[in-house]
Design an enzyme around this catalytic site. Structure first.
Site, short mmCIF file in Angstrom:
data_model
loop_
_atom_site.label_atom_id
_atom_site.label_comp_id
_atom_site.label_asym_id
_atom_site.label_seq_id
_atom_site.Cartn_x
_atom_site.Cartn_y
_atom_site.Cartn_z
N ARG A 239 -2.40 10.76 6.55
CA ARG A 239 -1.92 9.40 7.04
C ARG A 239 -1.89 8.35 5.92
NH1 ARG A 239 -7.12 5.39 5.96
NH2 ARG A 239 -7.82 7.14 4.40
N ARG B 103 -0.61 10.05 -0.53
CA ARG B 103 -1.64 10.42 -1.11
C ARG B 103 -1.46 11.53 -1.38
NH1 ARG B 103 -5.79 6.75 1.77
NH2 ARG B 103 -5.72 4.90 0.87
N PHE C 178 0.97 -1.21 -0.29
CA PHE C 178 -0.31 0.21 -0.36
C PHE C 178 0.59 1.00 -0.29
CE2 PHE C 178 -4.22 1.38 1.07
CZ PHE C 178 -5.33 0.70 0.33
N GLN D 25 -7.22 14.72 4.32
CA GLN D 25 -6.30 14.03 3.30
C GLN D 25 -7.27 14.03 1.45
OE1 GLN D 25 -6.20 9.52 3.19
NE2 GLN D 25 -3.96 10.20 3.26
N GLU E 297 -7.14 2.62 -3.83
CA GLU E 297 -5.33 3.09 -3.61
C GLU E 297 -4.99 1.31 -4.05
OE1 GLU E 297 -3.39 5.38 -1.37
OE2 GLU E 297 -2.19 3.24 -0.61
N LEU F 218 -14.86 6.33 -5.31
CA LEU F 218 -13.06 6.64 -4.55
C LEU F 218 -12.70 4.83 -5.59
CD1 LEU F 218 -10.65 6.97 -2.93
CD2 LEU F 218 -11.42 5.04 -1.27
C1 FAD Z 1 -14.26 4.96 0.27
C2 FAD Z 1 -13.44 5.23 1.39
C3 FAD Z 1 -12.58 4.30 1.26
C4 FAD Z 1 -12.04 4.05 2.80
N1 FAD Z 1 -10.86 2.98 2.04
C5 FAD Z 1 -9.92 2.62 3.61
C6 FAD Z 1 -9.69 1.34 3.11
O1 FAD Z 1 -9.06 1.12 2.57
N2 FAD Z 1 -8.29 1.58 4.59
C7 FAD Z 1 -8.27 2.23 5.41
O2 FAD Z 1 -7.89 2.56 6.67
N3 FAD Z 1 -9.13 3.35 5.85
C8 FAD Z 1 -10.27 3.44 4.57
N4 FAD Z 1 -10.81 4.79 4.42
C9 FAD Z 1 -10.62 5.36 5.59
C10 FAD Z 1 -11.89 4.92 7.11
O3 FAD Z 1 -13.15 3.81 6.32
C11 FAD Z 1 -12.56 5.81 7.23
O4 FAD Z 1 -11.97 6.43 8.14
C12 FAD Z 1 -13.34 4.17 8.87
O5 FAD Z 1 -13.80 3.53 8.43
C13 FAD Z 1 -13.98 5.44 10.15
O6 FAD Z 1 -14.79 4.99 10.63
P1 FAD Z 1 -14.83 5.84 11.79
O7 FAD Z 1 -16.37 4.46 12.57
O8 FAD Z 1 -14.70 7.08 12.56
O9 FAD Z 1 -16.50 6.15 11.80
P2 FAD Z 1 -17.86 5.17 10.27
O10 FAD Z 1 -18.04 4.53 10.13
O11 FAD Z 1 -18.54 6.56 9.37
O12 FAD Z 1 -19.20 5.66 11.39
C14 FAD Z 1 -19.47 6.77 12.18
C15 FAD Z 1 -20.77 6.50 13.39
O13 FAD Z 1 -21.53 7.42 14.03
C16 FAD Z 1 -23.20 7.60 13.59
N5 FAD Z 1 -23.12 9.29 13.38
C17 FAD Z 1 -22.33 10.06 13.17
N6 FAD Z 1 -22.69 11.53 13.65
C18 FAD Z 1 -23.96 11.65 14.51
C19 FAD Z 1 -24.68 11.83 14.99
N7 FAD Z 1 -24.92 13.18 15.63
N8 FAD Z 1 -26.20 11.18 15.58
C20 FAD Z 1 -25.73 9.52 16.24
N9 FAD Z 1 -25.06 9.11 15.55
C21 FAD Z 1 -23.81 9.65 14.68
C22 FAD Z 1 -22.90 7.17 11.94
O14 FAD Z 1 -24.14 7.11 12.04
C23 FAD Z 1 -21.70 6.16 11.93
O15 FAD Z 1 -22.97 4.81 12.81
C24 FAD Z 1 -11.84 4.86 4.00
C25 FAD Z 1 -12.72 5.47 3.86
C26 FAD Z 1 -14.13 5.93 2.26
C27 FAD Z 1 -15.20 7.28 2.34
#
Ligand code: FAD
Ligand code: SF4
Ligand code: FES
Lengths: 248, 568
Positions: free
Chosen positions: B379, B276, B116, B230, B245, B242
């Protein structure tokens, strides 16, 4: 990109002000690459902020945006307006589910069903993390991989004639998920799952016409899971009847 | 009040929130945990992650993973946090394997790893190219087995409650009924994800509006390193979907209009697998030199994976093929994919220490919403999926420990606070008020301001303009009028509340960016083109004040790796 004009007939249901769903028509211009969801968002943002629907990823993976489009269950973020043009488009909530409001359905029942099939790895003993992963060959992975691709969009329920008249039926996606764990080389929970499914209302009514598999946007093939589960269940059942001592 | 109370309340049902919930119930068999999520947990944006999850399994070592991460961060990561991260990520990915995550496998049955960007050895585990999807569903399904986790699905958190300086719960809107209630808790963990929706062109889902960041900011907690945004070099023009990568890990090439693999001029050693930030800047340079294609959605270059062949594409990159075929009508087996840089990830977020604790008592944060910081100024791809499970788990344990020494808040105090919040929302949004602003209009103007002021390259003038624009938008927001005044499933109201969060986060971001007079990682300034360790080997901390953000600085923790020039 030229803009074309299309009419969308959208189900409206505001439980605080009306007893039954009605329909509202919106006329709009759309560029060639718009999906049904883009049109709904355009209406919400610029025309009528009260129109209500679920969505999130806009890339066909979160499973939120399922609706009936011209009578067929579809992910609206993957249904292009150009494929319906110039005809009108009818957008309705997923059928066979109770409607909460407009295009939003109640999915509580689905979640109960999901949980009912024990959708996690069941083992008598877990090995310590320090000993690393369970080995699983690519072939063993391939056994269940397809059935692990379900995004819980529930299109298959809306397509299922059995679910349509027997809401107790545990349904295609839940059975596919049970099958997924049953086929996983790390799992030992098959028996409990099999019982839940065998005793589920409706499973024996399923004639395997395969509508579920046809509408599935992720090629999970729930019909195949149902068929294999039925076969396994009947042989298990037969075994337990003929040789009760053979079980344990 | 008919809502039960919980020892630990987690806001967010994505990867971080679910991992936190499981860690919390496992840490103490007597407690209950609530998970509040504005969408059903499996809809959370973790679901969209494609490429993979980094951990030093196999013939690898944690020092190498740590060094790559720190270098990738342009030396802004806290090295003590990184050291914890690289060690614990190994057990965390194995734990997920034990829970059933369908990691792709080698012929001998071990979990496969792929290379990666910015990683010097192959250490990214993956589930073909739907890694986040499988991680999220595995975590969700596993979490269902704990009856001590209570699910508040489709509840939207509107504020944090504080009593005597300590967080004692949240207020939340039950989306289905429209009721606003307090949910009491001894400790709260925010796992609310990123804020990509501040920008129009993004890989992020509609739900990524920075809610937890704004909640913290409003409760007096600082937001750290918000200036670091990023841009992912390969998004589909138009939709911003997306293209992972992993398509470059598997051998894909970036090609400009002249037919050249232009990255040889920017990241000659790593080529397509440079970090990136550098790849996104390379695109802008190519654009300025007139070597990119023009399309209806702006300039683009080609990502060519044809030479990988159909078989490998179907095995390792089936989702890439699905997305490109569905959304731009291009089958990457036969044609190159048009791509351009797209807003993807927030390095900054809620300031926490390595135990996920924020400076506000009783408040924890993990996942993309938080800034530990292990990502610093940039990142590395695949570190976020491991970050959410490592720090998700740590936050769950730390919150349980803290909660064990706390009492539940007075029911009376809480219901008063809930009443006040209900009144605020009713007065501000649900009563007719002849407001002359639409949510969508302000949101678009905000996105425009961010795009112009907080892009890949930044200048003082542009950033100042953005700061002023956001102030004006905050004023206009006071005049916002929602169309929908009803109770049941009022998504118009939610969009308005989200917009309020976005504006606060945007302001913190723009000011942090303006004051960082150097170029580091993703923050590239045309007026300060080099890194300035003398002045800025520091984290920025943005505090909310009525006049706008106040920015303070905090030194970076350096353990074993001294800052050096960053080359690839
Ligand atoms: C298209 C894409 C591809 C990616 N690919 C990779 C990868 O291959 N490898 C990697 O390491 N990272 C990758 N990333 C980054 C990574 O996926 C994210 O940073 C990570 O999944 C975030 O997880 P999280 O649990 O912090 O938040 P999220 O999964 O975004 O969850 C947020 C949660 O908070 C809740 N929430 C938010 N606001 C409120 C509110 N006001 N009230 C109640 N609930 C709320 C939502 O309902 C949700 O359940 C990618 C990101 C994207 C967008
Ligand atoms: S099986 Fe297919 S159609 Fe049914 S819920 Fe899963 S993804 Fe949707
Ligand atoms: S919006 Fe996520 S599947 Fe359509």
């Amino acid at each position: 990109m030229s803009a074309k004009k299309i009419t969308m007939r959208v189900t409206r249901y505001r439980p605080e002000q009306e007893d039954a769903p009605t329909e509202q028509a919106y006329e709009l211009e759309f560029p060639d690459d718009w999906v049904v969801l883009d049109a709904l968002n355009y209406i919400k943002d610029d025309v009528d902020g009260t129109l209500t629907f679920r969505w999130s990823c806009r890339m066909g993976i979160c499973g939120s945006c399922g609706m009936m489009v011209n009578g067929e269950p579809k992910l609206t973020c993957a249904a292009f307006l150009r494929d319906y043009y110039p005809a009108e488009i009818r957008v309705e909530p997923l059928q066979y589910f109770p409607i909460i409001r407009d295009l939003v359905i109640d999915m509580t029942d689905f979640l109960h069903k999901l949980k009912a099939i024990t959708p996690w790895i069941v083992r008598d003993e877990e090995k310590p993390l320090a000993e690393g992963e369970y080995l699983q060959t690519p072939a063993q992975l391939a056994d269940y991989k397809q059935f692990s691709m379900c995004i819980n969009c529930m299109l298959c329920y809306s397509a299922c004639p059995v679910y349509g008249h027997e809401p107790e039926f545990i349904g295609p996606a839940a059975i596919a998920l049970a099958h997924r764990y049953n086929l996983d080389s790390r799992d030992e929970g098959q028996e409990a799952r099999q019982q839940v499914i065998a005793s589920s209302e409706g499973i024996w009514d399923c004639t395997l016409v395969g509508e579920c598999t046809e509408v599935c946007p992720k090629r999970v093939d729930p019909a195949m899971a149902i068929q294999r589960t039925k076969v396994a269940t009947t042989t298990e059942w037969a075994k337990s009847m003929l040789m009760p001592w053979g079980k344990q | 009040m008919d809502v039960p109370k919980h020892d630990v309340l987690i806001v967010g049902g994505g990867g971080a929130g679910l991992r936190a919930a499981i860690a919390a119930v496992e840490a103490d068999e007597h407690i209950t945990v609530g998970v509040v999520s504005k969408v059903y947990p499996m809809r959370s944006h973790t679901v969209s992650a494609e490429g993979g999850t980094a951990a030093a399994v196999r013939e690898d070592n944690t020092d190498s993973h740590a060094y790559d991460t720190i270098k990738g961060s342009d030396f802004l990561a806290d090295q003590d946090a990184v050291e914890i991260f690289v060690k614990e990520s190994i057990d965390e990915v194995i734990q997920l394997e034990h829970w059933g995550c369908p990691w792709s496998r080698d012929p001998d049955g071990l979990m496969s790893v792929r290379t990666f960007g910015g990683m010097s050895v192959d250490r990214t585990l993956f589930c073909s190219d739907k890694t986040g999807f499988h991680m999220l569903h595995t975590l969700y399904q596993t979490a269902l087995k704990y009856d001590r986790i209570a699910w508040y699905d489709e509840w939207f958190v509107t504020s944090l409650l504080k009593d005597d300086g300590k967080i004692c719960g949240v207020t939340a809107l039950n989306v289905r009924s429209g009721a606003i209630d307090a949910i009491p808790a001894k400790a709260v963990i925010l796992c609310t994800g990123g804020a990509g929706k501040l920008f129009a062109f993004t890989t992020n889902a509609s739900i990524k509006t920075g809610d937890g960041m704004a909640l913290t900011y409003r409760a007096g907690g600082p937001l750290k390193d918000m200036e670091f945004v990023q841009y992912h070099p390969t998004g589909l023009p138009g939709t911003g979907i997306l293209i992972t990568e992993a398509s470059r890990s598997e051998g894909g090439h970036m090609i400009n209009r002249e037919g050249d693999r232009y990255l040889s001029a920017y990241t000659p050693e790593r080529m397509e697998l440079g970090p990136r930030d550098m790849l996104s800047r390379a695109f802008i340079q190519e654009m300025r030199a007139n070597r990119v294609f023009e399309g209806p959605y702006g300039e683009y270059v080609h990502l060519d994976i044809r030479h990988l062949g159909e078989e490998l594409i179907m095995e390792r990159l089936p989702f890439v093929r699905e997305l490109a075929t569905e959304y731009v009508g291009i089958d990457p087996v036969y044609e190159p994919i048009p791509v351009r840089p797209v807003v993807h990830y927030m390095m900054g977020g809620i300031h926490t220490d390595a135990n996920a604790k924020t400076p506000v008592d009783g408040l924890y944060a993990a996942g993309e919403a938080a800034c530990v910081s292990m990502n610093g100024a940039n990142r590395l791809g695949s570190n976020s999926l491991s970050e959410i499970i490592v720090f998700g788990a740590r936050s769950g344990k730390a919150a349980v420990e803290y909660a064990s020494e706390q009492e539940f808040p007075e029911a009376n105090t809480l219901s008063q606070m809930a009443q006040a919040e209900k009144k605020r929302i009713e007065e501000q949004f649900l009563k007719p008020r002849n407001g002359n602003e639409r949510v969508a209009t302000i949101r678009r103007d905000l996105q425009l301001a961010m795009e112009q002021g907080a892009g890949i390259y930044r200048t003082e003038e542009e950033m100042k303009t953005a700061c002023e624009a956001i102030r004006k938008l905050l004023k206009r927001y006071e005049q916002v009028e929602v169309d929908d005044k009803s109770s049941v499933f009022n998504t118009d109201l939610i969009a308005a509340l989200e917009l309020g969060y976005m504006l606060d986060v945007a302001e913190a971001l723009a000011h942090s960016a303006l004051l960082r007079e150097e170029s580091r990682g993703s923050h590239a300034r045309e007026d300060f083109t080099t890194r300035d360790d003398e002045r800025f080997l520091q984290h920025s901390l943005a505090y909310q004040t009525p006049e706008g953000p106040r920015i303070e600085y905090l030194p970076v923790s350096i353990t074993r790796w001294q800052p050096e020039e960053r080359k690839y």
